[in-house]
Enzyme design. Sequence first.
Site, PDB file in Angstrom:
ATOM      1  N   ARG A  23       0.810  -1.222   0.000  1.00 21.18           N
ATOM      2  CA  ARG A  23       0.000   0.000   0.000  1.00 21.18           C
ATOM      3  C   ARG A  23       0.840   1.266   0.000  1.00 21.18           C
ATOM      4  O   ARG A  23       0.365   2.331  -0.370  1.00 21.18           O
ATOM      5  CB  ARG A  23      -0.907   0.027   1.230  1.00 21.18           C
ATOM      6  CG  ARG A  23      -1.858  -1.133   1.317  1.00 21.18           C
ATOM      7  CD  ARG A  23      -2.491  -1.210   2.680  1.00 21.18           C
ATOM      8  NE  ARG A  23      -1.447  -1.436   3.688  1.00 21.18           N
ATOM      9  CZ  ARG A  23      -1.568  -1.181   4.993  1.00 21.18           C
ATOM     10  NH1 ARG A  23      -2.694  -0.688   5.454  1.00 21.18           N
ATOM     11  NH2 ARG A  23      -0.585  -1.428   5.823  1.00 21.18           N
ATOM     12  N   GLU A  28       7.126   7.203  11.663  1.00 20.90           N
ATOM     13  CA  GLU A  28       7.083   8.239  12.701  1.00 20.90           C
ATOM     14  C   GLU A  28       8.283   9.135  12.433  1.00 20.90           C
ATOM     15  O   GLU A  28       9.421   8.736  12.658  1.00 20.90           O
ATOM     16  CB  GLU A  28       7.212   7.622  14.092  1.00 20.90           C
ATOM     17  CG  GLU A  28       6.002   6.864  14.536  1.00 20.90           C
ATOM     18  CD  GLU A  28       6.163   6.301  15.951  1.00 20.90           C
ATOM     19  OE1 GLU A  28       7.301   6.181  16.453  1.00 20.90           O
ATOM     20  OE2 GLU A  28       5.127   5.975  16.546  1.00 20.90           O
ATOM     21  N   GLN A  46       7.171  25.939  14.887  1.00 21.86           N
ATOM     22  CA  GLN A  46       6.867  26.277  13.498  1.00 21.86           C
ATOM     23  C   GLN A  46       7.461  25.220  12.584  1.00 21.86           C
ATOM     24  O   GLN A  46       8.562  24.727  12.838  1.00 21.86           O
ATOM     25  CB  GLN A  46       7.479  27.651  13.186  1.00 21.86           C
ATOM     26  CG  GLN A  46       7.313  28.177  11.788  1.00 21.86           C
ATOM     27  CD  GLN A  46       7.905  29.575  11.657  1.00 21.86           C
ATOM     28  OE1 GLN A  46       7.640  30.452  12.472  1.00 21.86           O
ATOM     29  NE2 GLN A  46       8.722  29.776  10.646  1.00 21.86           N
ATOM     30  N   ASP A  47       6.736  24.855  11.540  1.00 21.23           N
ATOM     31  CA  ASP A  47       7.259  23.990  10.480  1.00 21.23           C
ATOM     32  C   ASP A  47       7.432  24.835   9.229  1.00 21.23           C
ATOM     33  O   ASP A  47       6.549  25.643   8.897  1.00 21.23           O
ATOM     34  CB  ASP A  47       6.296  22.847  10.154  1.00 21.23           C
ATOM     35  CG  ASP A  47       6.359  21.699  11.141  1.00 21.23           C
ATOM     36  OD1 ASP A  47       7.222  21.717  12.038  1.00 21.23           O
ATOM     37  OD2 ASP A  47       5.545  20.778  11.006  1.00 21.23           O
ATOM     38  N   ASN A  48       8.546  24.634   8.524  1.00 19.32           N
ATOM     39  CA  ASN A  48       8.825  25.335   7.274  1.00 19.32           C
ATOM     40  C   ASN A  48       8.953  24.321   6.152  1.00 19.32           C
ATOM     41  O   ASN A  48       9.506  23.236   6.363  1.00 19.32           O
ATOM     42  CB  ASN A  48      10.121  26.150   7.391  1.00 19.32           C
ATOM     43  CG  ASN A  48      10.031  27.215   8.462  1.00 19.32           C
ATOM     44  OD1 ASN A  48       8.979  27.791   8.680  1.00 19.32           O
ATOM     45  ND2 ASN A  48      11.123  27.464   9.135  1.00 19.32           N
ATOM     46  N   ARG A  59      21.028  27.450   0.073  1.00 26.06           N
ATOM     47  CA  ARG A  59      20.345  28.321   1.035  1.00 26.06           C
ATOM     48  C   ARG A  59      21.168  28.295   2.319  1.00 26.06           C
ATOM     49  O   ARG A  59      21.261  27.281   2.978  1.00 26.06           O
ATOM     50  CB  ARG A  59      18.921  27.836   1.277  1.00 26.06           C
ATOM     51  CG  ARG A  59      18.054  27.837   0.007  1.00 26.06           C
ATOM     52  CD  ARG A  59      16.674  27.260   0.262  1.00 26.06           C
ATOM     53  NE  ARG A  59      15.911  27.094  -0.952  1.00 26.06           N
ATOM     54  CZ  ARG A  59      15.108  28.012  -1.491  1.00 26.06           C
ATOM     55  NH1 ARG A  59      14.990  29.193  -0.910  1.00 26.06           N
ATOM     56  NH2 ARG A  59      14.444  27.742  -2.592  1.00 26.06           N
ATOM     57  N   HIS A  62      22.601  30.216   7.487  1.00 25.66           N
ATOM     58  CA  HIS A  62      21.707  31.091   8.236  1.00 25.66           C
ATOM     59  C   HIS A  62      21.620  30.697   9.716  1.00 25.66           C
ATOM     60  O   HIS A  62      21.825  29.549  10.066  1.00 25.66           O
ATOM     61  CB  HIS A  62      20.284  31.015   7.664  1.00 25.66           C
ATOM     62  CG  HIS A  62      20.199  31.360   6.217  1.00 25.66           C
ATOM     63  ND1 HIS A  62      19.286  30.766   5.387  1.00 25.66           N
ATOM     64  CD2 HIS A  62      20.900  32.220   5.446  1.00 25.66           C
ATOM     65  CE1 HIS A  62      19.416  31.258   4.169  1.00 25.66           C
ATOM     66  NE2 HIS A  62      20.396  32.136   4.168  1.00 25.66           N
ATOM     67  N   HIS A 119      23.333  27.217   9.629  1.00 25.35           N
ATOM     68  CA  HIS A 119      22.773  26.108   8.866  1.00 25.35           C
ATOM     69  C   HIS A 119      22.604  26.499   7.401  1.00 25.35           C
ATOM     70  O   HIS A 119      22.232  27.624   7.086  1.00 25.35           O
ATOM     71  CB  HIS A 119      21.404  25.727   9.433  1.00 25.35           C
ATOM     72  CG  HIS A 119      20.667  24.752   8.579  1.00 25.35           C
ATOM     73  ND1 HIS A 119      19.550  25.095   7.854  1.00 25.35           N
ATOM     74  CD2 HIS A 119      20.905  23.444   8.316  1.00 25.35           C
ATOM     75  CE1 HIS A 119      19.117  24.040   7.193  1.00 25.35           C
ATOM     76  NE2 HIS A 119      19.918  23.023   7.455  1.00 25.35           N
ATOM     77  N   ASP A 143      17.646  37.734  12.277  1.00 22.85           N
ATOM     78  CA  ASP A 143      18.128  36.924  11.157  1.00 22.85           C
ATOM     79  C   ASP A 143      19.554  37.330  10.784  1.00 22.85           C
ATOM     80  O   ASP A 143      19.832  38.510  10.582  1.00 22.85           O
ATOM     81  CB  ASP A 143      17.185  37.141   9.959  1.00 22.85           C
ATOM     82  CG  ASP A 143      17.469  36.206   8.810  1.00 22.85           C
ATOM     83  OD1 ASP A 143      17.969  35.095   9.047  1.00 22.85           O
ATOM     84  OD2 ASP A 143      17.162  36.597   7.656  1.00 22.85           O
ATOM     85  N   ASP A 170      22.297  35.912   0.328  1.00 20.28           N
ATOM     86  CA  ASP A 170      23.358  34.954   0.646  1.00 20.28           C
ATOM     87  C   ASP A 170      24.686  35.288  -0.047  1.00 20.28           C
ATOM     88  O   ASP A 170      25.740  34.890   0.423  1.00 20.28           O
ATOM     89  CB  ASP A 170      22.917  33.534   0.318  1.00 20.28           C
ATOM     90  CG  ASP A 170      21.878  33.023   1.311  1.00 20.28           C
ATOM     91  OD1 ASP A 170      21.759  33.611   2.405  1.00 20.28           O
ATOM     92  OD2 ASP A 170      21.185  32.044   0.998  1.00 20.28           O
TER      93      ASP A 170
END
Length: 187
Positions: A23, A28, A46-48, A59, A62, A119, A143, A170
Amino acid sequence: MQIERLEIPDLLLVKPAKHGDHRGFFSETFRADVLVAHGVEAIFVQDNHVHSEQKGVLRGLHFQVPPHAQGKLVRCMRGAILDVGVDIRVGSPTYGRHVAIELSAANWHQLWIPPGFAHGYITLEDDCEVIYKVTDYYAPECDRGIAWDDPAFGIDWRLPASEVILSDKDRQQPRLADAAAAFQFVR
């Protein structure tokens, strides 16, 4: 879910189990109790979700300074990236050193990057999607960044600089030696 400490012990490689059958699969991808057992008592707020169309999109590097420093739990949902964490905690025995880990839809790994680390990542394929959880909200006034190609780091981004695709922001980041110290190492 397995957790491995990396060359810089505060960075963790997270390997969620993936259970598949005819299927599809079940996994997890986040367990607070497993992270806590390895010393990560983060509360994610927060999720990005980031999509990059081309191979070579870089990227980073940062970070956010206090009072809104962020820890990140990063995973690649589509394609493959080289994910990099650089220790920028003044006084740390691993100050200025980095870890680079390939994260991909195929290997299903994640990287925990705590506050005090810069990162960044580069896409190794076209059409990549990255999702990461953070421990504080985005705060533009906090930032900051470090030059992705700072020779002090010696990061092998796996692509020549001529093939790297950067934002204007950047392109203009300072080298670590020229940036204001943002974090002090505390043990």
